[in-house]
Scaffold this active site. Structure first.
Site, PDB file in Angstrom:
ATOM      1  N   CYS A  21      36.313  29.837  48.950  1.00 37.85           N
ATOM      2  CA  CYS A  21      36.023  30.966  48.061  1.00 37.85           C
ATOM      3  C   CYS A  21      34.693  30.738  47.347  1.00 37.85           C
ATOM      4  O   CYS A  21      33.768  31.512  47.474  1.00 37.85           O
ATOM      5  CB  CYS A  21      37.150  31.143  47.052  1.00 37.85           C
ATOM      6  SG  CYS A  21      38.733  31.576  47.791  1.00 37.85           S
ATOM      7  N   SER A  32      34.954  35.490  46.923  1.00 34.26           N
ATOM      8  CA  SER A  32      36.170  36.116  46.417  1.00 34.26           C
ATOM      9  C   SER A  32      36.617  35.364  45.174  1.00 34.26           C
ATOM     10  O   SER A  32      36.562  34.137  45.139  1.00 34.26           O
ATOM     11  CB  SER A  32      37.257  36.053  47.500  1.00 34.26           C
ATOM     12  OG  SER A  32      38.513  36.460  46.997  1.00 34.26           O
ATOM     13  N   ALA A  63      49.312  34.783  44.310  1.00 32.23           N
ATOM     14  CA  ALA A  63      49.371  35.365  45.659  1.00 32.23           C
ATOM     15  C   ALA A  63      48.806  34.364  46.651  1.00 32.23           C
ATOM     16  O   ALA A  63      47.794  33.732  46.391  1.00 32.23           O
ATOM     17  CB  ALA A  63      48.587  36.659  45.707  1.00 32.23           C
TER      18      ALA A  63
END
Length: 281
Positions: A157, A184, A280
């Site tokens: 990320c 992200s 998540a």
């Protein structure tokens, strides 16, 4: 209010008020119950932190500072891709039966590449350039290696750092600045974690190379708040804030590879109550 709190609050408000939803789209992450984890997102968020003025830890809630440092050292110092070398369990979901996360993160930092000066990995290359060619515009690391993506259990990320040295007006001391590129960013779970990790990295490199710290610029391609995080974020950004904590790093450490978790502290750190966050995967 600390600058980090102000930046975080403004960013969250902007995402909630002006972001776009991924609901109904094809997404990869899922919640523990198997349902898809949708987000509200903003493209191209850029935040600037002047590390010479304060350390950018949120006071809205507590930063798990020691775990944050432990993960930073795991990637940049140990250059490990195995969770057995990490004290926290944040990477457990992406590890195989042997503890490996594949050719990701620390693995990439430990790969040696051929330069005119010889073979070096990316960390040693950064230190070499900062000490020998401080005004180079080529001091860059990259963990997003396409040929190895198929062997990564999670694509990186926070994937790239660009270091840039500037003169400090009226001083002989040079200043180390950096840009963190992130494809992200889960704003509630990981935003301040990543900011503080790489703020510490800039402090570490500045100390061992003889510089002062300057700016950390955080560039986020996809800055998002997950659907189940929205009420948590709305409550969080209404909380009282406090002054930024004082950052302490052992001044006696002059070798990047000698730093330990115990060499770092946040002093006079005041913060709000704990937040329970579903993650998540």
């Amino acid at each position: 209010m600390s600058l980090a709190d102000q930046i975080f609050i403004n960013m969250c408000k902007d995402i909630l008020e002006n972001g776009t939803s991924t609901e109904g789209e094809k997404v990869r992450p899922k919640w523990e119950d198997g349902s898809y984890a949708y987000t509200i997102k903003k493209f191209g968020v850029v935040n600037r932190y002047d590390l010479s003025k304060e350390f950018p830890a949120l006071t809205l809630r507590k930063l798990a500072f020691k775990s944050c440092i432990d993960e930073l050292l795991w990637i940049w110092q140990k250059k490990s891709n195995n969770i057995k070398d990490l004290n926290s369990h944040i990477w457990d979901s992406w590890a195989d039966e042997n503890g490996s996360i594949g050719k990701a993160y620390g693995y990439q930092m430990g790969v040696k590449h051929k330069y005119k000066e010889g073979y070096m990995d990316q960390v040693d290359r950064v230190i070499y350039e900062l000490k020998n060619n401080p005004f180079s515009r080529r001091i860059i690391t990259n963990m997003y290696v396409h040929q190895d993506l198929h062997e990564m259990n999670l694509y990186p990320c926070a994937y790239s750092m660009t270091f840039n040295v500037t003169n400090k007006p009226g001083s002989d001391k040079l200043v180390l600045n950096a840009i963190l590129n992130q494809r992200s960013n889960d704003i509630l779970t990981a935003n301040n974690w990543n900011v503080c990790q790489y703020a510490v990295l800039v402090h570490m490199l500045a100390q061992v190379c003889g510089y002062e710290v300057g700016e950390l610029v955080h560039v986020i391609a996809d800055a998002h708040i997950y659907d189940r995080h929205i009420p948590i974020v709305k409550e969080l950004i209404t909380r009282p804030t406090y002054d930024a904590p004082e950052f302490y790093m052992n001044p006696d450490v002059k070798d990047f590879y000698d730093f330990k978790v115990e060499d770092f502290e946040l002093r006079n750190y005041k913060y709000g109550p704990k937040v329970d966050i579903p993650v998540a995967v």
